[in-house]
Write a protein that holds these residues in place. Structure first.
Motif, short mmCIF file in Angstrom:
data_model
loop_
_atom_site.label_atom_id
_atom_site.label_comp_id
_atom_site.label_asym_id
_atom_site.label_seq_id
_atom_site.Cartn_x
_atom_site.Cartn_y
_atom_site.Cartn_z
N ARG A 40 -37.40 -30.64 12.32
CA ARG A 40 -37.70 -30.77 10.87
C ARG A 40 -38.56 -32.12 10.67
O ARG A 40 -39.25 -32.26 9.61
CB ARG A 40 -36.50 -31.13 10.17
N ARG A 41 -38.75 -33.08 11.69
CA ARG A 41 -39.79 -34.17 11.38
C ARG A 41 -40.90 -34.01 12.03
O ARG A 41 -41.86 -34.77 12.14
CB ARG A 41 -39.07 -35.48 12.04
N MET A 95 -46.58 -35.69 8.54
CA MET A 95 -45.42 -36.05 7.65
C MET A 95 -45.98 -36.82 6.26
O MET A 95 -45.66 -36.74 5.36
CB MET A 95 -44.37 -36.59 8.24
N LYS A 99 -45.97 -35.56 2.67
CA LYS A 99 -45.03 -36.19 1.74
C LYS A 99 -45.86 -37.20 0.86
O LYS A 99 -44.99 -37.36 -0.05
CB LYS A 99 -43.89 -36.77 2.47
N GLN A 100 -46.70 -37.78 1.47
CA GLN A 100 -47.17 -39.10 0.84
C GLN A 100 -48.78 -38.86 0.11
O GLN A 100 -49.28 -39.66 -0.62
CB GLN A 100 -47.16 -40.22 1.63
N ARG A 101 -49.42 -37.87 1.02
CA ARG A 101 -50.95 -37.91 0.56
C ARG A 101 -51.56 -39.16 0.87
O ARG A 101 -52.49 -39.57 0.02
CB ARG A 101 -51.30 -37.40 -0.64
N LEU B 151 -35.58 -35.25 -5.14
CA LEU B 151 -35.41 -34.42 -3.87
C LEU B 151 -34.47 -35.29 -3.26
O LEU B 151 -33.86 -36.39 -3.46
CB LEU B 151 -36.61 -34.98 -2.84
N GLU B 155 -34.99 -34.61 2.55
CA GLU B 155 -36.27 -33.95 2.25
C GLU B 155 -37.33 -35.11 2.05
O GLU B 155 -38.18 -34.82 1.36
CB GLU B 155 -36.09 -32.99 0.94
N GLY B 156 -36.86 -36.32 2.21
CA GLY B 156 -37.71 -37.37 1.88
C GLY B 156 -38.13 -38.74 2.85
O GLY B 156 -36.75 -38.50 3.77
N LEU B 157 -38.93 -39.34 2.58
CA LEU B 157 -39.15 -40.67 3.55
C LEU B 157 -38.32 -41.61 2.80
O LEU B 157 -38.37 -41.64 1.67
CB LEU B 157 -40.64 -41.09 3.64
N ALA B 178 -30.48 -39.74 8.41
CA ALA B 178 -30.61 -38.61 7.28
C ALA B 178 -31.66 -38.30 6.47
O ALA B 178 -31.87 -37.03 6.18
CB ALA B 178 -29.54 -39.03 6.37
N SER B 179 -32.76 -39.22 6.52
CA SER B 179 -34.09 -38.88 5.91
C SER B 179 -35.13 -38.13 6.89
O SER B 179 -34.78 -37.97 7.97
CB SER B 179 -34.59 -40.38 5.58
N LEU B 180 -36.05 -37.84 6.29
CA LEU B 180 -37.21 -37.30 7.15
C LEU B 180 -37.94 -38.48 7.99
O LEU B 180 -38.84 -38.16 8.74
CB LEU B 180 -38.12 -36.61 6.37
N LYS B 194 -44.04 -46.34 -4.26
CA LYS B 194 -44.04 -45.32 -3.48
C LYS B 194 -42.80 -44.52 -3.82
O LYS B 194 -43.00 -43.20 -3.92
CB LYS B 194 -43.90 -45.58 -1.90
N ARG B 197 -44.22 -42.95 -7.37
CA ARG B 197 -45.15 -41.94 -6.99
C ARG B 197 -44.46 -40.81 -6.45
O ARG B 197 -45.32 -39.77 -6.28
CB ARG B 197 -46.24 -42.29 -6.41
N GLN B 199 -43.68 -40.53 -3.24
CA GLN B 199 -44.01 -40.58 -1.98
C GLN B 199 -42.97 -40.78 -1.01
O GLN B 199 -42.77 -40.43 0.28
CB GLN B 199 -45.11 -41.46 -1.69
N GLN B 200 -41.84 -41.52 -1.64
CA GLN B 200 -40.51 -41.88 -0.77
C GLN B 200 -39.47 -41.52 -1.70
O GLN B 200 -39.65 -41.83 -2.66
CB GLN B 200 -40.71 -43.31 -0.19
#
Lengths: 259, 259
Positions: A40-41, A95, A99-101, B151, B155-157, B178-180, B194, B197, B199-200
């Motif tokens: 998933r990463r 990634m 997720k961040q662009r 999210l 599903e996120g950073l 547990a995070s990405l 971040k 926005r 992003q995280q």
């Protein structure tokens, strides 16, 4: 590499990178077609694949006898480093892109018989193209770069990899503690640029050839060291924990492996 | 806050921030006068102090009955949150400013009786000013921001703090797993941007009032949660482990504390 040869390649590769950047920015505000690779990463998008496909087509036309090692496997099945070899990462930090662009890179380099000849590393959102060639030095866009100060680990920030830190692989937590602070950016290419610019004294991660081959050429031209964590020279086909660092920081990190 | 009142403050504070940015950029290519505060990782420069001094002078003139809590202690000795209180961080991420000349922020906010009223968070090198007020929403430069997607952590950073991760404080390593992926940027202000926005999905660190007071107002306006790691509401005079996160990520992080 002769300067005239380099300038010829530089004009071509810069145009290919501009095309890849334009393709990235076209997909910037729309949902991406994201697939998982090993987990998933570990992601790939249609943009990674399209960019690699275009780079491969350009190299086949401009350098027909060369082989190509690309992250997405659209080049050749490369098992040795003989002859002319292009190593490409069409979108490093997928990634971050998804997720961040932000904080992703494009990397291409040319090796001949395992020796780095020329390299291009583009920080897309930072509008920074780092490029150079063996014996000719490194440029950041149009400005020649000077070598970063040879600071010790204790006087600099250390870029590390999240999984290596949480599992404390190769004394990563002690390395973080010895530095002025740990940073994690999530893209090998972007992390290399920070060491090239002297913003961080080292970057250590589990890297594959397309993650470090390009940065290695630029780093060595600027007096930095690229090695395995125990001080060995990685071949461009190596997989493993690789570091780029100032000479002093590299010495300290290698010494911590046997302390 | 009334929109007209906010617009009046916004014009003034934006001018103060532009002055602070100009002062930072003036010192950009010269050696800094760096002092250690609590230790080798806790720095202050003459730029931090000059900026705080100017902010204090401006606030004293524009809002004479307010008290001021500033990181460098040039405001008032504030022991309670009664009345009008400005909380300022004249240069957040001083280590990044000193070592990287990137990833640092300026933060100011106004609280009345402990309730956040208006906030300004400037990502200096990114040329991004996040600003807003209670009930009015948040702008990124001139564009109104929309709330980021709610999210889950998976599903996120996740933006974390290096020392909390290496000492595994409050299950930080499990949160990273547990995070990405984990990211560490070294500035509370930049980390907040971040999450704002999208992003995280979270940022967790040991924070002092000037590190989170400004980001808290903006985050809450965008539907994000700011809490202690065990789900309590921090007062603006709190010191401790504080998080900003999407509602879903906050719930997961708090649940991991008692699992």
């Amino acid at each position: 590499m002769q300067e005239a040869t380099y300038q010829k390649w530089n004009a071509q590769v810069t145009a290919w990178i501009d095309e890849a950047k334009a393709n990235i920015l076209e997909h910037f505000h729309e949902p991406l077609d994201v697939e998982q690779k090993s987990g998933r990463r570990d992601l790939v998008t249609q943009v990674d694949k399209e960019n690699e496909q275009r780079f491969v087509a350009h190299i086949r036309e401009s350098d027909p006898t060369a082989r190509i090692l690309g992250e997405e496997g659209l080049g050749d099945d490369v098992q040795d480093d003989k002859g002319r070899l292009w190593i490409i990462d069409p979108l490093d930090g997928t990634m971050n892109f998804v997720k961040q662009r932000d904080d992703f890179a494009i990397m291409l380099s040319l090796y001949i018989d395992g020796v780095g000849q020329a390299a291009w590393l583009c920080d897309v959102m930072g509008n920074r193209l780092f490029h150079g060639a063996k014996g000719l030095g490194v440029w950041l866009n149009d400005a020649k770069m000077t070598a970063p100060a040879n600071l010790p680990l204790s006087e600099g920030l250390a870029a590390l990899s999240g999984p290596l830190v949480t599992h404390d692989v190769d004394h990563m937590q002690a390395i973080a503690a010895a530095s002025l602070g740990m940073r994690i950016v999530g893209s090998a290419g972007i992390a290399f640029t920070k060491v090239l610019r002297g913003q961080q004294v080292c970057y250590i991660s589990y890297l594959r050839p397309w993650d470090f081959a390009t940065g290695k050429i630029l780093a060595e031209e600027l007096g930095l060291v690229v090695s395995t964590v125990d001080g060995q020279t990685p071949t461009v086909l190596s997989y493993g924990v690789v570091l780029v660092a100032t000479k002093q920081a590299q010495k300290a990190i290698v010494a911590m492996q046997t302390a």
